[in-house]
Design a protein around this motif. Sequence first.
Motif: not given
Length: 164
Positions: A30, A41-43, A45, A53, A71-72, A152, A154-156
Motif C-alpha cells: 500500500k 498504510r496498514a490495517t 485487528n 501494524l 491512526c484510528t 482494530t 488503521s494507520c497512515v
Amino acid sequence: MRFAEFAKSAATALLFAVALAAPAHAQINKQVISGTWYEDRATANGNTNSLILTLTQVPANKFLNITHVACTIATQTSQVLDRVDLNTGSTSGNSDLGRSYPLRGNVSPQVVASANSWSVVTDKVYFKIGPGRYPSISISTYSSGGATPYVTASCVVVGDLSDS
C-alpha cells in the motif's frame, strides 16, 4: 510481412491490456512513492491487548523521514488505550533495533455502539528510518473488565525520502 508485424504489435498490446486489467487485490503493498513523497498504510485487528501494524520496507537506497502519522483505533469499552509507538526493525513487524517513537492522540475515547474509538494524529513527528528497514506501529491496551479484548486499527504514515 506487414501482417506479421501487425500481429506482433496486436499481441503485445493485448498482453499489456491483460496485465493492466489484472485485479488489484493481488497487490498487498500500500506504499506510495512519488519523487521524495512517501506514504504507507496498514490495517490489523485481533482478539488481543496488543497489535502490530506492519508497513512496507523502506527502499534499499533511501532514508525515510516520517513527519505525520494518523491512526484510528477501536477497542472494547472495557479496554483502555495504553501506548501507540512507531518502531523500526530489521525484519517486517520487528522492533529489534531498539528505536521507538511514542505517538500521542486523544486521551478520552469516543464511545460508539459498545466500542471505544481512539484517534491518534501527529503532525510533528521527527523519526528517521534507515535504508531497507521496516517501520511498524505497535498498539498496547489493557482491559479493566472480563470481556475478551479486541483491537482494530488503521494507520497512515507520511514522510519524505532522502539520500542521507
